[in-house]
Design a protein around this motif. Sequence first.
Motif, PDB file in Angstrom:
ATOM      1  N   LEU A 132      80.189  61.016  38.174  1.00 62.36           N
ATOM      2  CA  LEU A 132      79.677  61.079  36.805  1.00 62.36           C
ATOM      3  C   LEU A 132      80.426  60.154  35.858  1.00 62.36           C
ATOM      4  O   LEU A 132      79.818  59.523  34.978  1.00 62.36           O
ATOM      5  N   PHE A 133      81.752  60.040  36.021  1.00 56.58           N
ATOM      6  CA  PHE A 133      82.562  59.293  35.064  1.00 56.58           C
ATOM      7  C   PHE A 133      82.766  57.824  35.434  1.00 56.58           C
ATOM      8  O   PHE A 133      82.970  56.991  34.549  1.00 56.58           O
ATOM      9  N   PHE A 134      82.698  57.499  36.736  1.00 58.68           N
ATOM     10  CA  PHE A 134      83.011  56.138  37.145  1.00 58.68           C
ATOM     11  C   PHE A 134      81.817  55.390  37.748  1.00 58.68           C
ATOM     12  O   PHE A 134      81.714  54.180  37.599  1.00 58.68           O
ATOM     13  N   THR A 189      71.555  57.255  39.632  1.00 61.94           N
ATOM     14  CA  THR A 189      71.811  55.853  39.946  1.00 61.94           C
ATOM     15  C   THR A 189      70.609  55.252  40.682  1.00 61.94           C
ATOM     16  O   THR A 189      69.663  55.954  41.047  1.00 61.94           O
ATOM     17  N   GLU A 190      70.698  53.946  40.933  1.00 57.14           N
ATOM     18  CA  GLU A 190      69.674  53.233  41.696  1.00 57.14           C
ATOM     19  C   GLU A 190      70.091  53.053  43.153  1.00 57.14           C
ATOM     20  O   GLU A 190      69.560  52.178  43.842  1.00 57.14           O
ATOM     21  N   SER A 238      87.234  51.150  43.736  1.00 56.37           N
ATOM     22  CA  SER A 238      86.865  49.784  43.374  1.00 56.37           C
ATOM     23  C   SER A 238      85.692  49.338  44.244  1.00 56.37           C
ATOM     24  O   SER A 238      85.492  49.847  45.347  1.00 56.37           O
ATOM     25  N   ALA A 239      84.922  48.379  43.742  1.00 57.07           N
ATOM     26  CA  ALA A 239      83.856  47.806  44.545  1.00 57.07           C
ATOM     27  C   ALA A 239      84.453  46.988  45.682  1.00 57.07           C
ATOM     28  O   ALA A 239      85.583  46.498  45.575  1.00 57.07           O
ATOM     29  N   PRO A 240      83.742  46.812  46.787  1.00 51.95           N
ATOM     30  CA  PRO A 240      84.273  46.008  47.890  1.00 51.95           C
ATOM     31  C   PRO A 240      84.705  44.619  47.431  1.00 51.95           C
ATOM     32  O   PRO A 240      83.926  43.873  46.844  1.00 51.95           O
ATOM     33  N   GLY A 241      85.968  44.285  47.678  1.00 54.27           N
ATOM     34  CA  GLY A 241      86.472  42.970  47.322  1.00 54.27           C
ATOM     35  C   GLY A 241      86.914  42.812  45.885  1.00 54.27           C
ATOM     36  O   GLY A 241      87.415  41.742  45.503  1.00 54.27           O
ATOM     37  N   PRO A 249      78.058  55.478  34.962  1.00 52.67           N
ATOM     38  CA  PRO A 249      78.069  54.599  33.786  1.00 52.67           C
ATOM     39  C   PRO A 249      78.200  53.114  34.113  1.00 52.67           C
ATOM     40  O   PRO A 249      77.691  52.272  33.368  1.00 52.67           O
ATOM     41  N   PHE A 250      78.869  52.768  35.220  1.00 52.39           N
ATOM     42  CA  PHE A 250      79.218  51.368  35.465  1.00 52.39           C
ATOM     43  C   PHE A 250      78.360  50.693  36.531  1.00 52.39           C
ATOM     44  O   PHE A 250      78.187  49.475  36.492  1.00 52.39           O
TER      45      PHE A 250
END
Length: 245
Positions: free
Chosen positions: A34-36, A121-122, A179-182, A39-40
């Motif tokens: 919900l928090f990370f 989300t998508e 974190s996103a990959p990379g 929203p992003f």
Amino acid sequence: MSLTLVHARAQLLETIRIPVAVIGSAFFPAASMLFFVVPFTGDDPVGATFATASMVTFAVMASNLFQYGVGVAEDRAHPWDPYTRSLPVGPVPRFAGRVLAGLVMTFVSLIPVVIIAAVGTEATVSPGGFLAGLGAIMVVALPFTLMGLAIGYGLPSKAALAVAQIVFFPMAFGGGLLSAPGNAPGFIETIAPYLPSRGAVELMWAAVGDFPVSATSMISLVVWTLAMGALAAWGYRRDEGRRFS
């Protein structure tokens, strides 16, 4: 097998009778979604899919470390545990029942994550990717189950809770789960391949999307699994020798 199911049912009933234990295992992954994530990355199908896989790994880690680390340590303090370990059927039915019950609770903790991903989300996944993800969860759970057992059999309950917390959060951050990959900071990318959390999340990323796993991460995951298995076995034998010799 019937005794294993009896022990698994008893473990599940014991957990369900304390609702906060069930809620707690699902809270942190759901809150992180919900928090990370929402929203992003909610509007980015690829980013949301990978982020959801990361939160699934996060939930598997939390569920197994705390279920086994704290749960086993607390059980060892109760008279019922040494009694069951002295029964002629041996430790296998109770041990297997605990693992089976833990796996059920792991999947329960994933339900809010999947619902939030689907609604907020998508994120998308193919039927094949979904089945591959379920298989990856079974593999991912193993090293953290063994790690939790090593903590639970090696420490008293108060110390087990502290150690599980100390181990969990650095491993989640250090493995790049948030974190996103990379896209993790440089020092995280440097240490991540040597942590089991990284190998675990890479398996999840590969299951649900087009992500090439790192050989270093996979070797590290295997090494950690073997090491935690040996440590858990040593802790069990040490505990048994202290109380029954």
